[in-house]
Design an enzyme around this catalytic site. Structure first.
Site, mmCIF file in Angstrom:
data_model
loop_
_atom_site.group_PDB
_atom_site.id
_atom_site.type_symbol
_atom_site.label_atom_id
_atom_site.label_comp_id
_atom_site.label_asym_id
_atom_site.label_seq_id
_atom_site.Cartn_x
_atom_site.Cartn_y
_atom_site.Cartn_z
ATOM 1 N N GLN A 1 -33.624 -110.671 -95.809
ATOM 2 C CA GLN A 1 -33.795 -109.224 -95.857
ATOM 3 C C GLN A 1 -35.133 -108.763 -95.282
ATOM 4 O O GLN A 1 -35.427 -107.564 -95.268
ATOM 5 C CB GLN A 1 -33.657 -108.726 -97.304
ATOM 6 C CG GLN A 1 -32.289 -108.919 -97.906
ATOM 7 C CD GLN A 1 -31.219 -108.046 -97.262
ATOM 8 O OE1 GLN A 1 -31.512 -107.066 -96.591
ATOM 9 N NE2 GLN A 1 -29.961 -108.399 -97.483
ATOM 10 N N SER B 1 -30.237 -114.958 -91.369
ATOM 11 C CA SER B 1 -28.815 -114.762 -91.086
ATOM 12 C C SER B 1 -28.669 -113.696 -90.013
ATOM 13 O O SER B 1 -29.258 -112.619 -90.113
ATOM 14 C CB SER B 1 -28.064 -114.329 -92.349
ATOM 15 O OG SER B 1 -26.680 -114.231 -92.091
ATOM 16 N N CYS C 1 -22.745 -110.463 -102.351
ATOM 17 C CA CYS C 1 -22.255 -111.788 -102.737
ATOM 18 C C CYS C 1 -21.929 -111.884 -104.226
ATOM 19 O O CYS C 1 -21.446 -112.905 -104.693
ATOM 20 C CB CYS C 1 -23.277 -112.854 -102.364
ATOM 21 S SG CYS C 1 -23.453 -113.044 -100.582
ATOM 22 N N ASN D 1 -32.944 -108.445 -102.154
ATOM 23 C CA ASN D 1 -31.808 -107.814 -101.498
ATOM 24 C C ASN D 1 -31.237 -106.622 -102.255
ATOM 25 O O ASN D 1 -30.455 -105.856 -101.699
ATOM 26 C CB ASN D 1 -30.697 -108.849 -101.261
ATOM 27 C CG ASN D 1 -30.311 -109.581 -102.520
ATOM 28 O OD1 ASN D 1 -31.168 -109.959 -103.320
ATOM 29 N ND2 ASN D 1 -29.038 -109.816 -102.719
ATOM 30 N N HIS E 1 -26.072 -111.819 -89.101
ATOM 31 C CA HIS E 1 -25.285 -110.599 -89.339
ATOM 32 C C HIS E 1 -26.039 -109.530 -90.136
ATOM 33 O O HIS E 1 -25.561 -108.407 -90.269
ATOM 34 C CB HIS E 1 -23.942 -110.935 -90.000
ATOM 35 C CG HIS E 1 -23.997 -111.210 -91.466
ATOM 36 N ND1 HIS E 1 -23.728 -110.254 -92.416
ATOM 37 C CD2 HIS E 1 -24.278 -112.337 -92.146
ATOM 38 C CE1 HIS E 1 -23.819 -110.777 -93.623
ATOM 39 N NE2 HIS E 1 -24.159 -112.048 -93.491
ATOM 40 N N ALA F 1 -27.099 -117.748 -93.716
ATOM 41 C CA ALA F 1 -28.153 -117.961 -94.704
ATOM 42 C C ALA F 1 -27.685 -118.766 -95.909
ATOM 43 O O ALA F 1 -28.470 -119.507 -96.503
ATOM 44 C CB ALA F 1 -28.723 -116.626 -95.162
ATOM 45 N N THR F 2 -26.427 -118.621 -96.299
ATOM 46 C CA THR F 2 -25.950 -119.393 -97.450
ATOM 47 C C THR F 2 -26.047 -120.888 -97.162
ATOM 48 O O THR F 2 -26.534 -121.664 -97.992
ATOM 49 C CB THR F 2 -24.505 -119.001 -97.811
ATOM 50 O OG1 THR F 2 -24.510 -117.678 -98.367
ATOM 51 C CG2 THR F 2 -23.907 -119.970 -98.830
#
Length: 382
Positions: free
Chosen positions: A178, A198, A322, A149, A200, A69-70
């Site tokens: 999320q 994402s 993060c 998040n 994970h 996602a980043t």
């Protein structure tokens, strides 16, 4: 072990690991190679792309595979801004966004773009009217997360998407990291022009993610090279990672209704428990995603609570994973108007569809035995 930090990352599902292992050995060719091994790998990649589109109500050509996602958020924000800068250099984001959005916007400011950061109401929601008021004639992008998040607050994505249809020169990006697997996510219905995910976060593997983008011809790539992923992202493709990510996506989408109901039930139990605790302030809004509950213990430091529970083999978190190692307070709660004592003592409990009622019961017992005895922070109340 009781793991309640699923918004940071999730344990990979056995089926996802099996898919990755099988694809890594059976489809190891470079998808760009002309021989049949490359062709087999390319076919697997495109099958994964088509399935991802199917699960998210998007077209196959909208799916770009990324490292997570980043990267997806950086590509959507920076790639869109650079591609559209001849139309304007103004961006609108919420002040609650993930660091990958906030830092991308800050970087663009240093390159001469202008950014308006829209604050939330005290319940953590960013309203449609506040987004619309921030628009200007030179606005080229709006970015808004679907689910916060830290607090689980749900943003009015579809309503913002409908409103932005009146502004066809504005690109609408949604960070749905999320949301997927917790609430329904549809690229078609969201009204978004791009959307990031994402793997994970949904029992997939780290290093794999997706960006849905309506027209990759109108995005400036951040990585240059062989022109893979329809020119949006250069670099040798990862067919095994894509297949595993889509397997995680399939499991998340197919189990969403059942898992969301299960998580909601556990979340309500936790909320009722915390509402009875004199040391606790509940920060999450009543209307929230089913997997997140954020609470504070004013006078105590969040990291002290986290480590005290860790000694009992229970894992929760402070702020976003993060940013938790770089800040002692929740910037999200500060944006919501929380005072210092609440912001610096906030912890997040985040569930998954695999969390059991017994684990939540054990967590409640451990909290009662541990947290009230945690020493007050030095200088608290002064």
């Amino acid at each position: 072990m009781i793991y309640l930090d699923n918004s940071a990352t999730t344990m990979p599902h056995e089926e996802v690991v099996e898919t990755f292992t099988r694809a890594s050995t059976s489809y190891f060719g470079n998808p760009s190679s002309l021989h049949k091994l490359g062709g087999h790998a390319a076919a697997l990649l495109e099958k994964a792309r088509a399935k991802a589109g199917e699960f998210l109500e998007a077209k196959q050509q909208h799916v770009v595979f990324t490292s997570g996602a980043t990267e997806s958020n950086n590509l959507a924000v920076q790639g869109t801004a650079y591609a559209r800068q001849s139309r304007g250099k103004h961006l609108v984001i919420s002040s609650l966004e993930h660091p990958s959005i906030l830092e991308s916007a800050a970087y663009l400011e240093r390159q001469g773009f202008e950014v308006t950061r829209v604050p939330p109401h005290t319940n953590g929601e960013v309203t449609v009217s506040s987004i619309e008021k921030a628009l200007r004639k030179d606005t080229i992008l709006v970015s808004l997360m679907h689910v916060n998040n830290e607090t689980g607050a749900i943003m009015p994505i579809e309503a913002v998407g409908r409103m932005l249809k009146q502004y066809p020169t504005v690109h609408f990006h949604v960070d749905a990291v999320q949301a997927i697997g917790k609430i329904p996510v549809s690229f078609q219905q969201s009204g978004a022009d791009s959307l990031s995910l994402s793997a994970h976060k949904i029992h997939g593997l780290k290093g794999t993610g997706l960006l849905l983008y309506r027209d990759t011809r109108h995005i400036m790539p951040l990585l240059f090279g062989g022109g893979q992923e329809a020119g949006a992202r250069a670099g040798t493709e990862n067919p095994a990672g894509a297949a595993a990510a889509v397997k995680a996506l399939r499991l998340a989408v197919e189990n969403q209704v059942e898992h969301a109901a299960h998580m909601r039930e556990l979340n309500v139990q936790l909320e009722a428990f915390f509402a009875s605790r004199p040391e606790v302030v509940i920060n999450s809004p009543a209307e929230r995603a089913p997997h997140i509950l954020n609470v504070s213990c004013p006078g105590r430091m969040a990291e002290t609570i986290v480590h005290a529970l860790e000694e009992k083999d229970i894992y929760i978190s402070t702020t976003s994973a993060c940013s938790s190692k770089t800040s002692n307070e929740s910037s999200v709660l500060k944006e919501m108007g929380a005072d210092q004592a609440v912001a610096e003592s906030a912890v997040r409990i985040s569930l998954s569809g695999l969390t059991t009622a017994a684990e939540v019961h054990s967590f409640i017992e451990a909290w009662e035995q541990t947290v009230p005895q945690v020493a007050a922070a030095k200088g608290a109340g002064t």
